[in-house]
Motif scaffolding. Sequence first.
Motif, short mmCIF file in Angstrom:
data_model
loop_
_atom_site.label_atom_id
_atom_site.label_comp_id
_atom_site.label_asym_id
_atom_site.label_seq_id
_atom_site.Cartn_x
_atom_site.Cartn_y
_atom_site.Cartn_z
N HIS A 97 92.54 69.20 -48.56
CA HIS A 97 93.71 68.74 -49.42
C HIS A 97 93.67 68.85 -50.53
O HIS A 97 95.40 67.41 -51.01
N LYS A 98 92.84 67.85 -51.17
CA LYS A 98 92.81 67.19 -52.17
C LYS A 98 93.26 67.24 -53.49
O LYS A 98 92.31 69.20 -53.20
N PRO A 99 93.46 67.39 -54.09
CA PRO A 99 94.80 68.32 -55.13
C PRO A 99 92.72 68.39 -56.04
O PRO A 99 92.21 67.41 -56.28
N LYS A 100 93.15 69.82 -56.50
CA LYS A 100 91.81 70.15 -57.34
C LYS A 100 92.32 70.71 -58.61
O LYS A 100 93.17 71.36 -59.02
N LEU A 101 91.32 69.97 -59.61
CA LEU A 101 91.92 70.58 -61.28
C LEU A 101 91.17 71.93 -61.73
O LEU A 101 89.38 71.41 -61.00
N ASP A 102 91.33 73.02 -61.95
CA ASP A 102 90.50 73.76 -62.41
C ASP A 102 89.87 73.94 -63.55
O ASP A 102 90.52 74.02 -65.09
N TRP A 103 88.64 73.03 -63.62
CA TRP A 103 87.95 73.02 -64.84
C TRP A 103 87.62 74.50 -65.67
O TRP A 103 87.22 74.32 -66.97
N LYS A 104 87.84 75.73 -64.86
CA LYS A 104 86.97 76.53 -65.35
C LYS A 104 88.17 77.12 -66.20
O LYS A 104 87.56 77.71 -67.49
N ILE A 163 89.97 77.72 -71.87
CA ILE A 163 91.39 77.86 -72.66
C ILE A 163 90.71 76.65 -74.14
O ILE A 163 91.52 76.70 -75.67
N ALA A 164 89.65 76.16 -73.61
CA ALA A 164 89.22 74.64 -75.04
C ALA A 164 88.77 75.61 -75.33
O ALA A 164 88.93 75.26 -77.63
N VAL A 212 89.06 85.43 -74.22
CA VAL A 212 90.55 87.01 -73.77
C VAL A 212 90.48 87.00 -71.99
O VAL A 212 90.72 87.29 -70.65
N THR A 213 89.07 88.05 -71.83
CA THR A 213 89.32 88.60 -70.40
C THR A 213 88.42 88.29 -69.29
O THR A 213 89.31 87.73 -68.31
N LEU A 214 88.05 86.67 -69.51
CA LEU A 214 87.75 85.89 -68.88
C LEU A 214 88.77 85.11 -67.75
O LEU A 214 88.98 84.68 -67.17
N LEU A 215 89.18 84.68 -68.88
CA LEU A 215 90.81 83.79 -68.79
C LEU A 215 91.56 84.91 -67.80
O LEU A 215 91.71 84.44 -66.99
N SER A 216 91.27 86.38 -68.13
CA SER A 216 92.50 86.95 -67.60
C SER A 216 91.82 87.03 -66.07
O SER A 216 93.28 87.26 -64.79
N ILE A 217 90.75 87.30 -66.37
CA ILE A 217 90.05 86.80 -64.65
C ILE A 217 90.03 86.11 -63.86
O ILE A 217 90.84 85.90 -62.95
N LYS A 218 90.31 84.97 -64.77
CA LYS A 218 90.25 83.54 -64.23
C LYS A 218 91.67 83.61 -62.93
O LYS A 218 92.51 83.15 -62.35
#
Length: 455
Positions: free
Chosen positions: A70-77, A82-83, A366-372
């Motif tokens: 239950h540790k909060p997780k940052l979505d690095w991917k 976005i970077a 943009v495609t990867l962003l949409s899928i993610k």
Amino acid sequence: MQIKVFLEEVCNQIKYKPIRKNISEELENHIQETKDAYIQDGLTPKEAEQKAVDIMGNAEELGKKLNKIHKPKLDWKLLLIIAILLFFGFLVVLIRVENGLGGYVSESNIGKYIISLMIGLTLSLIIYFIDYTKINKYSSILYLISTLLIIFSLIIGNDIDGVSHLRIGTITFSPVIIAVPLYIIAFVGFINNLNKKSKLEAIISQYININIKVNVNLVKIILLSILSLLFISLIPSTSSIFILGTVYLIITTVKIIQLKENKVRRLAILWGTVGILGIILLIQIMGFSSFRWNRLAVAINPQIDPDGGGWIALNREQIINSAKMFGEAQYQTEAINLFDEGTDFAFISILAHYGWIASIAIILAVTLLSIKLILNAIKIKDNYGKLLIIGISSMFILQSIFNILMNMNSWIDSSLNLPFVSYGGTNLIINMMSLALILSIYRKKDVILTYSVQN
């Protein structure tokens, strides 16, 4: 060891405090069921309790395991994607600087971009660490803020190219940049409370002994949704109406699919009604207007009006046809300064100055962003959080797809920014804040929180 002491030791190992209560209640129920079973087998209550606790194992070790889960997780991917898009957004700023666009000192564009980025990061950090479930009870306030922004722009705003804008100091922006995401968040709150009994229904039921057939919350959602679209039409912003209306439809469809009964009938009613209204609206908009039909014809074939409505599309076509894999296109069109403003035409500007490799990289990002974003929505357990991600993600995906299609001459010209790439400080800040809300929800993806809903 008593149940209370055991639960305290377990919860002390869980760093994410909001989930402690849920875990404690779940463990207590499990231990109590085991205890009752032992009592039925003939053990005394004290012996049964001790054995039920012992079977759970070491409290400290169990707590550490639950802490990892239950540790909060940052979505690095997602942040990496976005970077990449922000990098291309910075390239758009450099293009403006190199071409002397955007003010009396073009280098100030870099400073403005960095300031907007810092403001966006600061506000995003605040949003990231808030409890997103608390936003639900402020849905009506968010809706009101969105509406007031539009009203103020119509009353005291500036008219730029026929579109109302608000001006705060040296910053000028279209209110739909803020209003659309706020309307979406408010709509999610409304539809999440759909099955809850409204105050109006409670009052009627209290004084009138009849069976209330009308869902007041449903009526409210329909009316407020239509009103929000009407308000945006006053700006006017046809592209924002299309995006917002489509997002409303997607969220409602998902909500219906989540229901246990009458899914097919409800979906048929929803899509049938939208289809009929869409046809009526299309007939009303197009009607006998030769101007609108001519605009549609030019969008399909810009050659029929090369010096008018088809001029921009033909200039884009020249860039597309002469673009190289790397570097500047062979033919720089007369519209290059318009494209290099970096707002609606940021994508074609990147293609003109950096080539197909950079443009394809944007499409892949943009495609990867949409899928993610879609995968993230699937993983969320909390229904309110799931609908929020679906709503905001749909906005990002639709804007990105139609902006790229427009830049590639495959869609009608409209005012659509490419999220995180198009130039605009306010737009960048709002996009980053919206993303932060998605990240805030994702960090609790393995957590189902209990919270009260207040209207």
